[in-house]
Design a protein around this motif. Structure first.
Motif, PDB file in Angstrom:
ATOM      1  N   ASP A   1     -15.073 -52.289 -68.607  1.00 31.60           N
ATOM      2  CA  ASP A   1     -13.306 -52.809 -68.793  1.00 31.60           C
ATOM      3  C   ASP A   1     -13.184 -53.716 -70.048  1.00 31.60           C
ATOM      4  O   ASP A   1     -12.757 -54.810 -70.087  1.00 31.60           O
ATOM      5  N   VAL A   2     -13.603 -52.983 -71.184  1.00 32.19           N
ATOM      6  CA  VAL A   2     -13.337 -53.527 -72.306  1.00 32.19           C
ATOM      7  C   VAL A   2     -12.670 -52.612 -73.329  1.00 32.19           C
ATOM      8  O   VAL A   2     -12.613 -51.241 -72.943  1.00 32.19           O
TER       9      VAL A   2
ATOM     10  N   ASN B   1     -29.148 -41.341 -70.722  1.00 27.97           N
ATOM     11  CA  ASN B   1     -29.648 -42.819 -71.573  1.00 27.97           C
ATOM     12  C   ASN B   1     -28.637 -43.305 -72.335  1.00 27.97           C
ATOM     13  O   ASN B   1     -28.728 -44.503 -72.717  1.00 27.97           O
ATOM     14  N   THR B   2     -27.741 -42.567 -72.509  1.00 26.86           N
ATOM     15  CA  THR B   2     -26.478 -43.128 -73.341  1.00 26.86           C
ATOM     16  C   THR B   2     -25.084 -43.025 -72.945  1.00 26.86           C
ATOM     17  O   THR B   2     -24.802 -42.167 -71.901  1.00 26.86           O
ATOM     18  N   LEU B   3     -24.283 -43.882 -73.377  1.00 26.14           N
ATOM     19  CA  LEU B   3     -22.958 -43.633 -72.909  1.00 26.14           C
ATOM     20  C   LEU B   3     -22.009 -43.638 -74.089  1.00 26.14           C
ATOM     21  O   LEU B   3     -22.341 -44.275 -75.211  1.00 26.14           O
ATOM     22  N   THR B   4     -20.917 -42.837 -74.314  1.00 26.17           N
ATOM     23  CA  THR B   4     -20.057 -42.860 -75.123  1.00 26.17           C
ATOM     24  C   THR B   4     -19.163 -44.087 -75.192  1.00 26.17           C
ATOM     25  O   THR B   4     -19.190 -44.792 -74.102  1.00 26.17           O
ATOM     26  N   ILE B   5     -18.296 -44.348 -76.315  1.00 25.82           N
ATOM     27  CA  ILE B   5     -17.705 -45.572 -76.226  1.00 25.82           C
ATOM     28  C   ILE B   5     -16.635 -45.566 -75.177  1.00 25.82           C
ATOM     29  O   ILE B   5     -16.250 -46.512 -74.699  1.00 25.82           O
ATOM     30  N   ARG B   6     -15.908 -44.358 -75.083  1.00 31.35           N
ATOM     31  CA  ARG B   6     -15.012 -44.281 -73.840  1.00 31.35           C
ATOM     32  C   ARG B   6     -15.468 -44.690 -72.361  1.00 31.35           C
ATOM     33  O   ARG B   6     -15.108 -45.345 -71.586  1.00 31.35           O
ATOM     34  N   GLU B   7     -16.802 -44.193 -72.149  1.00 32.91           N
ATOM     35  CA  GLU B   7     -17.507 -44.288 -71.163  1.00 32.91           C
ATOM     36  C   GLU B   7     -17.846 -45.813 -70.768  1.00 32.91           C
ATOM     37  O   GLU B   7     -17.936 -46.526 -69.843  1.00 32.91           O
TER      38      GLU B   7
END
Length: 133
Positions: free
Chosen positions: A16-17, A4-10
């Protein structure tokens, strides 16, 4: 990462930001990641919002216009108002883009004509120089 969640790196890798971009959108209250200390976890809703933000930016919408459109999602009318407003803004933006394209095409044509003129001047000055020798 969970389902359900992604880290900032993911998020950065997936969309591509840069982390700075995500923090900027968070500071502008366009994204609302879950905060666990210094860690940010982005939900499916954040991912959907980011996709719309990036698409809106690509089409030339301002961040304020994007914010207004995103805020209309929660109106509670099955997104009817959001769809209508998005359609209206998109039509306006398309008209602006087409006008810019037409102006750019005219400028390109004018520049090509100037280059042809320049080629003739350069060629005739070279011939005049050769004839004088």
């Amino acid at each position: 990462m969970t389902d359900n969640t992604l880290t900032i790196r993911e998020m950065c890798d997936t969309y591509d930001v840069t982390p700075r971009t995500l923090r900027f959108y968070e500071s502008k209250e366009l994204l609302f990641p879950i905060r666990e200390g210094q860690k940010r976890l982005f939900t499916k809703r954040d991912r959907a919002r980011l996709k719309l933000i990036l698409r809106g930016k690509r089409f030339g919408f301002s961040l304020e216009q994007i914010r207004q459109l995103l805020d209309l999602y929660d109106v509670g009318d099955q997104q009817q108002v959001q769809l209508e407003r998005t359609y209206e803004l998109a039509r306006e933006r398309l008209a602006d883009m087409e006008l810019q394209r037409d102006e750019l095409n005219q400028a390109i044509d004018d520049l090509k004509e100037q280059l042809k003129w320049g080629e003739k001047i350069i060629a005739s000055s070279k011939q005049a120089k050769k004839a004088a020798e």
